[in-house]
Each structure stands twice: as C-alpha cells, then as structure tokens.
Motif scaffolding. Sequence first.
Motif, PDB file in Angstrom:
ATOM      1  N   GLU A   1       0.851  -1.226   0.084  1.00 23.34           N
ATOM      2  CA  GLU A   1      -0.068  -0.026   0.019  1.00 23.34           C
ATOM      3  C   GLU A   1       0.760   1.371   0.194  1.00 23.34           C
ATOM      4  O   GLU A   1       0.374   2.462  -0.314  1.00 23.34           O
ATOM      5  CB  GLU A   1      -0.821   0.139   1.236  1.00 23.34           C
ATOM      6  CG  GLU A   1      -1.935  -1.129   1.278  1.00 23.34           C
ATOM      7  CD  GLU A   1      -2.935  -0.936   0.174  1.00 23.34           C
ATOM      8  OE1 GLU A   1      -3.048   0.149  -0.311  1.00 23.34           O
ATOM      9  OE2 GLU A   1      -3.651  -1.788  -0.131  1.00 23.34           O
ATOM     10  N   PHE A   2       2.091   1.072   0.231  1.00 18.57           N
ATOM     11  CA  PHE A   2       3.030   2.317   0.307  1.00 18.57           C
ATOM     12  C   PHE A   2       3.594   2.686  -1.196  1.00 18.57           C
ATOM     13  O   PHE A   2       4.007   3.784  -1.345  1.00 18.57           O
ATOM     14  CB  PHE A   2       4.454   2.033   1.195  1.00 18.57           C
ATOM     15  CG  PHE A   2       4.019   1.975   2.580  1.00 18.57           C
ATOM     16  CD1 PHE A   2       2.998   2.616   3.210  1.00 18.57           C
ATOM     17  CD2 PHE A   2       5.257   1.366   3.334  1.00 18.57           C
ATOM     18  CE1 PHE A   2       2.632   2.450   4.591  1.00 18.57           C
ATOM     19  CE2 PHE A   2       5.044   1.365   4.604  1.00 18.57           C
ATOM     20  CZ  PHE A   2       3.682   1.729   5.408  1.00 18.57           C
ATOM     21  N   VAL A   3       3.250   1.740  -2.158  1.00 22.36           N
ATOM     22  CA  VAL A   3       3.494   2.075  -3.396  1.00 22.36           C
ATOM     23  C   VAL A   3       2.994   3.300  -3.968  1.00 22.36           C
ATOM     24  O   VAL A   3       1.873   3.585  -3.677  1.00 22.36           O
ATOM     25  CB  VAL A   3       3.123   0.917  -4.465  1.00 22.36           C
ATOM     26  CG1 VAL A   3       3.192   1.258  -5.880  1.00 22.36           C
ATOM     27  CG2 VAL A   3       4.141  -0.494  -4.080  1.00 22.36           C
ATOM     28  N   SER A   4       3.848   4.228  -4.304  1.00 22.70           N
ATOM     29  CA  SER A   4       3.475   5.498  -5.161  1.00 22.70           C
ATOM     30  C   SER A   4       3.197   6.330  -4.326  1.00 22.70           C
ATOM     31  O   SER A   4       2.275   7.355  -4.672  1.00 22.70           O
ATOM     32  CB  SER A   4       2.552   5.200  -6.365  1.00 22.70           C
ATOM     33  OG  SER A   4       2.966   4.415  -7.313  1.00 22.70           O
TER      34      SER A   4
ATOM     35  N   ASN B   1       8.825  -7.233  -6.704  1.00 24.76           N
ATOM     36  CA  ASN B   1       7.890  -7.006  -7.414  1.00 24.76           C
ATOM     37  C   ASN B   1       6.976  -5.626  -7.035  1.00 24.76           C
ATOM     38  O   ASN B   1       5.929  -5.322  -7.622  1.00 24.76           O
ATOM     39  CB  ASN B   1       7.014  -8.134  -7.847  1.00 24.76           C
ATOM     40  CG  ASN B   1       7.317  -9.244  -8.599  1.00 24.76           C
ATOM     41  OD1 ASN B   1       8.598  -9.162  -8.949  1.00 24.76           O
ATOM     42  ND2 ASN B   1       6.729 -10.150  -8.900  1.00 24.76           N
ATOM     43  N   LEU B   2       7.673  -4.927  -6.199  1.00 27.90           N
ATOM     44  CA  LEU B   2       6.978  -3.598  -5.525  1.00 27.90           C
ATOM     45  C   LEU B   2       7.367  -2.494  -6.399  1.00 27.90           C
ATOM     46  O   LEU B   2       7.902  -1.664  -6.089  1.00 27.90           O
ATOM     47  CB  LEU B   2       7.462  -3.629  -4.129  1.00 27.90           C
ATOM     48  CG  LEU B   2       6.920  -4.547  -3.034  1.00 27.90           C
ATOM     49  CD1 LEU B   2       7.560  -4.067  -1.739  1.00 27.90           C
ATOM     50  CD2 LEU B   2       5.536  -4.248  -2.870  1.00 27.90           C
ATOM     51  N   GLN B   3       6.672  -2.472  -7.624  1.00 24.58           N
ATOM     52  CA  GLN B   3       6.586  -1.481  -8.558  1.00 24.58           C
ATOM     53  C   GLN B   3       6.259  -0.049  -7.830  1.00 24.58           C
ATOM     54  O   GLN B   3       5.151  -0.075  -7.430  1.00 24.58           O
ATOM     55  CB  GLN B   3       6.067  -1.829 -10.077  1.00 24.58           C
ATOM     56  CG  GLN B   3       6.292  -3.079 -10.667  1.00 24.58           C
ATOM     57  CD  GLN B   3       7.714  -3.008 -10.956  1.00 24.58           C
ATOM     58  OE1 GLN B   3       8.250  -1.787 -11.491  1.00 24.58           O
ATOM     59  NE2 GLN B   3       8.373  -4.286 -11.004  1.00 24.58           N
TER      60      GLN B   3
ATOM     61  N   ALA C   1      -5.919 -11.305 -14.466  1.00 20.93           N
ATOM     62  CA  ALA C   1      -4.702 -10.967 -13.650  1.00 20.93           C
ATOM     63  C   ALA C   1      -3.527 -10.549 -14.510  1.00 20.93           C
ATOM     64  O   ALA C   1      -3.377 -10.701 -15.876  1.00 20.93           O
ATOM     65  CB  ALA C   1      -4.056 -12.519 -13.360  1.00 20.93           C
ATOM     66  N   SER C   2      -2.801  -9.605 -14.060  1.00 21.16           N
ATOM     67  CA  SER C   2      -1.820  -8.776 -14.807  1.00 21.16           C
ATOM     68  C   SER C   2      -0.510  -9.846 -14.714  1.00 21.16           C
ATOM     69  O   SER C   2      -0.267 -10.632 -13.907  1.00 21.16           O
ATOM     70  CB  SER C   2      -1.381  -7.633 -13.933  1.00 21.16           C
ATOM     71  OG  SER C   2      -0.806  -7.904 -12.847  1.00 21.16           O
ATOM     72  N   LEU C   3       0.371  -9.169 -15.847  1.00 22.48           N
ATOM     73  CA  LEU C   3       1.834 -10.130 -15.886  1.00 22.48           C
ATOM     74  C   LEU C   3       2.226 -10.093 -14.282  1.00 22.48           C
ATOM     75  O   LEU C   3       2.921 -11.161 -14.022  1.00 22.48           O
ATOM     76  CB  LEU C   3       2.291  -9.562 -16.838  1.00 22.48           C
ATOM     77  CG  LEU C   3       1.911  -9.703 -18.376  1.00 22.48           C
ATOM     78  CD1 LEU C   3       2.904  -9.052 -19.255  1.00 22.48           C
ATOM     79  CD2 LEU C   3       1.790 -11.001 -19.000  1.00 22.48           C
ATOM     80  N   ALA C   4       2.333  -8.933 -13.828  1.00 21.67           N
ATOM     81  CA  ALA C   4       3.188  -8.924 -12.661  1.00 21.67           C
ATOM     82  C   ALA C   4       2.843  -9.788 -11.418  1.00 21.67           C
ATOM     83  O   ALA C   4       3.113 -10.247 -10.632  1.00 21.67           O
ATOM     84  CB  ALA C   4       3.189  -7.433 -12.220  1.00 21.67           C
ATOM     85  N   SER C   5       1.231  -9.772 -11.393  1.00 17.75           N
ATOM     86  CA  SER C   5       0.565 -10.574 -10.535  1.00 17.75           C
ATOM     87  C   SER C   5       0.741 -12.139 -10.728  1.00 17.75           C
ATOM     88  O   SER C   5       0.850 -12.795  -9.632  1.00 17.75           O
ATOM     89  CB  SER C   5      -1.055 -10.155 -10.692  1.00 17.75           C
ATOM     90  OG  SER C   5      -1.716 -11.124  -9.688  1.00 17.75           O
TER      91      SER C   5
ATOM     92  N   LEU D   1       6.978  -7.415   8.099  1.00 15.39           N
ATOM     93  CA  LEU D   1       6.241  -6.830   6.818  1.00 15.39           C
ATOM     94  C   LEU D   1       5.506  -7.958   6.029  1.00 15.39           C
ATOM     95  O   LEU D   1       6.206  -9.029   5.927  1.00 15.39           O
ATOM     96  CB  LEU D   1       7.182  -6.123   5.835  1.00 15.39           C
ATOM     97  CG  LEU D   1       8.263  -5.200   6.561  1.00 15.39           C
ATOM     98  CD1 LEU D   1       9.208  -4.661   5.469  1.00 15.39           C
ATOM     99  CD2 LEU D   1       7.387  -3.982   7.125  1.00 15.39           C
ATOM    100  N   THR D   2       4.404  -7.526   5.696  1.00 10.35           N
ATOM    101  CA  THR D   2       3.650  -8.599   4.820  1.00 10.35           C
ATOM    102  C   THR D   2       3.226  -7.751   3.716  1.00 10.35           C
ATOM    103  O   THR D   2       3.097  -6.596   3.589  1.00 10.35           O
ATOM    104  CB  THR D   2       2.114  -9.083   5.247  1.00 10.35           C
ATOM    105  OG1 THR D   2       1.221  -8.183   5.404  1.00 10.35           O
ATOM    106  CG2 THR D   2       2.581  -9.555   7.010  1.00 10.35           C
ATOM    107  N   SER D   3       3.099  -8.573   2.407  1.00  8.69           N
ATOM    108  CA  SER D   3       2.876  -7.951   1.150  1.00  8.69           C
ATOM    109  C   SER D   3       2.213  -9.033   0.307  1.00  8.69           C
ATOM    110  O   SER D   3       2.375 -10.229   0.586  1.00  8.69           O
ATOM    111  CB  SER D   3       4.168  -7.565   0.438  1.00  8.69           C
ATOM    112  OG  SER D   3       3.968  -7.139  -0.872  1.00  8.69           O
ATOM    113  N   ASP D   4       1.623  -8.625  -0.928  1.00  9.58           N
ATOM    114  CA  ASP D   4       0.881  -9.468  -1.675  1.00  9.58           C
ATOM    115  C   ASP D   4       1.880 -10.015  -2.657  1.00  9.58           C
ATOM    116  O   ASP D   4       1.526 -10.879  -3.533  1.00  9.58           O
ATOM    117  CB  ASP D   4      -0.351  -9.275  -2.310  1.00  9.58           C
ATOM    118  CG  ASP D   4      -0.216  -8.030  -2.994  1.00  9.58           C
ATOM    119  OD1 ASP D   4       0.857  -7.282  -3.033  1.00  9.58           O
ATOM    120  OD2 ASP D   4      -1.343  -7.249  -3.424  1.00  9.58           O
TER     121      ASP D   4
END
Length: 472
Positions: A242-245, A277-279, A423-427, A269-272
């Motif tokens: 959620e911190f992205v951008s 991959n945190l663009q 789904a996106s390529l990154a996902s 920390l947790t992330s999906d």
Amino acid sequence: MVANNHIEVWERCLQIIKSNVPDAVFQKWFVPVKPVSLEGSTLTIEVPSDAHMVKLEEEPLIDIMAKTLKRVIGDSVRLVYTIRFPKTTISYNHQTNFQATNKSIPIPLNPRDKDVINPFVIPGIQKLKINPNLNPKYSFDNFVEGTCNRLARTAGLQVAENPGHNPFCPLFIYGGSGLGKTHLSQAIGLKVNQLHPDKIVLYVSANAFQTQYMNAASGNKIIDFMHFYEQIDVLIIDDVQEFVSKPGTQSAFFHIFNHLQQAGNQIILTSDVPPGNLQGMENRLVQRFRWGLSAELLPPNYETRVKILKAKSANEGIVLSDEVVDYLATKITGSVRELEGTVLTLLAHSTFNREDITLELAKKVTKQIVNIDSSELSLERIRTAVCDYFKITPELIVSKTRKREIVQARQITMYLVRNLTKASLASIGSQMGGKDHATVLHACSTVSDLIDTDRNIRKYVSDLERQLKPGK
C-alpha cells in the motif's frame, strides 16, 4: 586499467569522490573509511559503525560510490563492507543491490523516552502504553503448518523467541490474498507478548500508517509521529504494498526502518508480492526489505487443506465426516480463508436450519462460496488443475527447478492464467515463484507457439481449458 592494490584503488576512488562532494561530507563520511582487501573486482572496506554504512548507501552518496567504483575497478565491481564494531558484513554490486549477512546486534540506543505522541489514541502527549492491535485468535496454535507455509512459520517462531536478534530482520512475508499473512504476522506479535512482556509490540496496517502520516503532516507533527514509531520494539506492518507510489509515506518509513534496524528492534512486513515486484517503491526501501528473509505463503495442498478443515471444525465444536472433509478439501483449493469460511457457513446452516452436515449440504454451501460453476477463475484454481493434471505438487511448480516437465507445466499455467483471467503479468509472476513480467510474457509466447506446432502441448492445453471452463 584495474588497479591491483586495495590501498591504491581506494586512494584513486577518494580522489574522484573528493571532487564531487562538499569537503565537510568528504571528511565526515569518506575519510574514516579504510580499505581492507581487493580480490578480483571485489573491494572490501571497513567503516566505523552500522550507522556509517547506512549513511554511505543513501542517495546521493551511494550513486557517487557506485559510479566511482565502476570507473576505477570496472563494470563487475562488488563492494563489501565490514563494520569495526559490531561485526557485520554487507554485500553490494553496482546495481545498488545490498544483501545483509552475518547480521549482528547493534549497540542499543539510550533508554526509551516514554513521553511521545501515540497516534492510536486521542492526539496529544501520552504515555507510551499502547494497544498492540493483536487479535488473540491469530495465534500459532491456530495456524496450521504445511509445506505451503513451513519456512515462514518456522522463521516466525524464531523471531518471536528472540525479536531483533536473529537473522530475519526484517521478516518479509508475502503471498496471495487469504493465505494467512495477517494471521502469521499477528501470531508472532502474540508470541512476543507472551515470551517478552517487556517488549512494545505494534501491529498496524499500511493503510492506517499512511493515514496517521498524513494527519501528522497536516498538523505539523511529523517529528512526534516519527518519534512514536521509533520506540516500538516489534513493528508489524501489514500489506506494505500500500506504500507504493506514496513518496512521503515511504520516506517516513525509510527513516523509521533505519532507526529500528540500528537499535536492534524487530520489523515484520507482509505484502501480496515479493520485494522485487513492488513497482513504485523506492529502491532504497526495496533493498532493506531484502536484508532479512523473504518467505512466501503458498496455497495449501490437499493434505494441508484437510488439516485446516479438521482444525477449524474442532475449534467451532462441530464434527465433519471424512466424506465431507474430502469433498471440501478437493473442491476448495484457493485459500485458507475460503476453507474457514465454508466451515463457518456449514455451522450456520446446521445451527439455524437444524440440519445435519451432510455431503449434500456441503456441496450446496461450497457452490455458494467458491462458485465452482462460475466463469470467473483464479490463479490458484488454474495452478491446482495443472498440478493435478501433470501429477506434480504446487510447491514444485513454483520452485526454481529447471526440469523440462516442470518448466512446461509452469509455462502452461501462466499461459492459462493470462488467457482465462484478468490477472496482470506482474501478479501472475509474483504468484508463480516471484517471476518478473518478462518471464511470464515469454512463457505465454512459448506456449502459444507450441500449440501451433506440438500436438501434445495442444492436447494438454485443450484438456485443461475444457476442465476449467466446460463450456469453452
């Protein structure tokens, strides 16, 4: 030409750096650095402290260091730090990719100041006695272990036993929705409270942290906000993607992270998605996320799903027959959350309608919850179907093995997900073992070409598409 002597190399670097930074910066941050050795294109230097090392790798100093080393040593340069006290080693290459090893216990800060702003209560000066925001039901006792989560769970227990003084700081837990990231991270916090009642533990969602930061910024209380978080012994940030951008929030968290790390405190920390991959996340933060351990939570396999169903039903005081458990474990393949939700729904039907939990009821409820006949597919369902078809495990298909049959199944999975979902390529890549979008694109292109030229591949894809979407 590459210099041979480490002292000569570093002197040449200093000459270049001195002409590119203010004299005060040069004297404070570069003069105290001592060259230790040069092996091939790897230069080892010694710095006075962890804090000194962290400062050197901040922008713009890290950019100057990287360009200088590349100019003096070559494109394959690798820089290794050693800390005079305590002993720590940090590896670096010219892409500014750090990885910490042999992590040590930094010198602790001064005694904790209790008079700080607590953003979880009414604004104002408060004593640092906070609610850790932990749910008692999210304990290790209620977290079913399986091959899908064993690494993360084991690391979490070690963190809870010795928070801050272990190789897993930060502990970065990632995986798809409903796989237990929140449960595991809170279980660590609860265990810390049990084993170390003197520790200050705080669980906070990234969204709540962002809101607190914005409120502090608008009220000119950023210093109080930062000071509060710097007092936490075990900080758990959920859904850090959620911190992205959000550059302001990222900057604040960067400084909090550095302070806690140097103080020997624990960060979870947790992330999906995995760190890489945190663009839209600052590179300096991504580097720090990689310092400790990144542990993935995968969808549970059949055996683990059975264990989860039995554990959940026992906790709820209901008995499920083996026939019902087998059906649910076979049909519900996506997430732990779906499994647990199905058990609760069965309990509600049984209680309110005074029905026995039969196979017929299980089929009815399962259809309502996971919508088996729906045209909407998930990556987890497609991956499970591919694994069953080729008789391999979900763990193997997302592993790094290059065995031909596994690579083939992996590529077919990515192709099907790309063509049958939104789904996106990154996902797709993040849930297929941390692959990047280029790898996914290559896999889809490869399968597409093989469908036209290889009858076996054409049959595999056709069979799976009919199984996943009968009307297709």
